[in-house]
Design an enzyme around this catalytic site. Sequence first.
Site, short mmCIF file in Angstrom:
data_model
loop_
_atom_site.label_atom_id
_atom_site.label_comp_id
_atom_site.label_asym_id
_atom_site.label_seq_id
_atom_site.Cartn_x
_atom_site.Cartn_y
_atom_site.Cartn_z
N LYS A 16 -1.85 10.70 24.33
CA LYS A 16 -0.60 11.46 24.31
C LYS A 16 -0.21 11.91 25.72
O LYS A 16 0.99 11.96 26.05
CB LYS A 16 -0.72 12.66 23.37
CG LYS A 16 -0.86 12.27 21.90
CD LYS A 16 0.33 11.45 21.40
CE LYS A 16 0.30 11.26 19.89
NZ LYS A 16 1.47 10.49 19.41
N SER A 76 4.91 13.04 20.66
CA SER A 76 3.64 13.33 21.31
C SER A 76 2.88 14.36 20.46
O SER A 76 2.80 14.23 19.24
CB SER A 76 3.88 13.84 22.73
OG SER A 76 2.67 14.16 23.39
N ASN A 134 6.85 7.16 16.40
CA ASN A 134 6.11 8.20 15.69
C ASN A 134 4.72 7.76 15.25
O ASN A 134 3.80 8.58 15.19
CB ASN A 134 6.92 8.64 14.46
CG ASN A 134 6.10 9.49 13.52
OD1 ASN A 134 5.81 10.66 13.77
ND2 ASN A 134 5.68 8.89 12.40
N THR A 183 1.13 18.23 7.04
CA THR A 183 1.30 16.84 6.61
C THR A 183 -0.09 16.27 6.32
O THR A 183 -1.08 16.98 6.32
CB THR A 183 1.99 16.01 7.70
OG1 THR A 183 1.08 15.84 8.80
CG2 THR A 183 3.27 16.68 8.19
N LYS A 188 0.82 -1.21 0.00
CA LYS A 188 0.00 0.00 0.00
C LYS A 188 0.86 1.27 0.00
O LYS A 188 0.41 2.33 -0.40
CB LYS A 188 -0.94 0.00 1.20
CG LYS A 188 -2.04 -1.04 1.11
CD LYS A 188 -2.96 -0.99 2.31
CE LYS A 188 -4.07 -2.04 2.20
NZ LYS A 188 -4.98 -2.02 3.37
N TYR A 223 -7.51 11.04 21.83
CA TYR A 223 -6.18 11.31 21.30
C TYR A 223 -5.32 12.01 22.34
O TYR A 223 -4.18 11.61 22.61
CB TYR A 223 -6.29 12.17 20.04
CG TYR A 223 -4.96 12.58 19.45
CD1 TYR A 223 -4.14 11.66 18.82
CD2 TYR A 223 -4.52 13.91 19.52
CE1 TYR A 223 -2.92 12.02 18.28
CE2 TYR A 223 -3.30 14.29 18.97
CZ TYR A 223 -2.51 13.35 18.36
OH TYR A 223 -1.30 13.72 17.83
N ASP A 271 2.48 -3.13 12.06
CA ASP A 271 1.26 -2.46 12.53
C ASP A 271 1.41 -2.36 14.03
O ASP A 271 1.25 -3.35 14.75
CB ASP A 271 0.02 -3.26 12.15
CG ASP A 271 -1.27 -2.54 12.53
OD1 ASP A 271 -1.21 -1.62 13.38
OD2 ASP A 271 -2.34 -2.89 11.99
#
Length: 286
Positions: A154, A136, A85, A185, A39, A150, A58
């Site tokens: 973090k 983070s 990351n 990004t 992919k 999320y 993964d």
Amino acid sequence: MASPVWLITGSSGGLGYSLTLHVLAAGHRVVATVRSSSKSAAVVKEIEARGGKIVELDIAKPDTISAAAKQAESFYGHIDILVNNAAYSLLGAVEDMTDDEGALQFETNFFGPVRLTRALLPSMRARRTGTIVNISSIAGQDGRPSCGMYAASKFALEGLSETLAHELAPFNIAVLVVEPGAFRTNFLQAAQITKAGVSEPYKEGPVQIALDKFDAANGNQIGDPAKGVARIFEVVTGEGLAGGLKGKILRLPLGSDCVARLEQKLESVTGDLKLAREASLSTDFA
């Protein structure tokens, strides 16, 4: 002297991709992870053409991490710098998030990095050298509407990093927490909205306002990924503009928006402490 060996997770896009290319351009060795080589074929081809090695991983699948770590170490015999990351953002109201959605968010953003770090630490301890870089977010310091799970993942990663920094110091292993703000990004594009969507009570208010802002910000983020990863590289290696920070900081805030939010957060916490100080001090045994 051989160049350092980096293991960078989540290299198929975002800051992970930019950092991988930057590190390779600097002449360092890189093992980069992607979830699927097929992919991400174009990215894999580019990284390999520049001398990088690829491992499929993964990070949310616990039973694959140990083997991936061993494969990564097998290329050059060891890993000097681990960059955790790989991550994504689950967006929506906390009330609308299911247990499965929350579990996957934590498996990816927290438990995956924990397991990979744990797999590589024996080798780093044996050599008494190494660096753990945990990517983070400003959300790891400042939770905002729609980012509850999320931010929680973090926050957890940052708490773990603080403890690791103390525990690993005797082995000459450094820990760095990177807190990016909004960088241009594919991160927002890859964010996932809760399967239930935004339920009626939250369609007008902070959650929907935040989601609309994310939509508007996608592709217009203020942060330059090339500059962001350059600062990370400099702090880790002790070279360049930010090189003087090596060994002096635990946290590396990145971006003007991150700095502004972090300053506001510190003011808020200081304000709470001042207001609650008398009440807090009243709770010790007399």
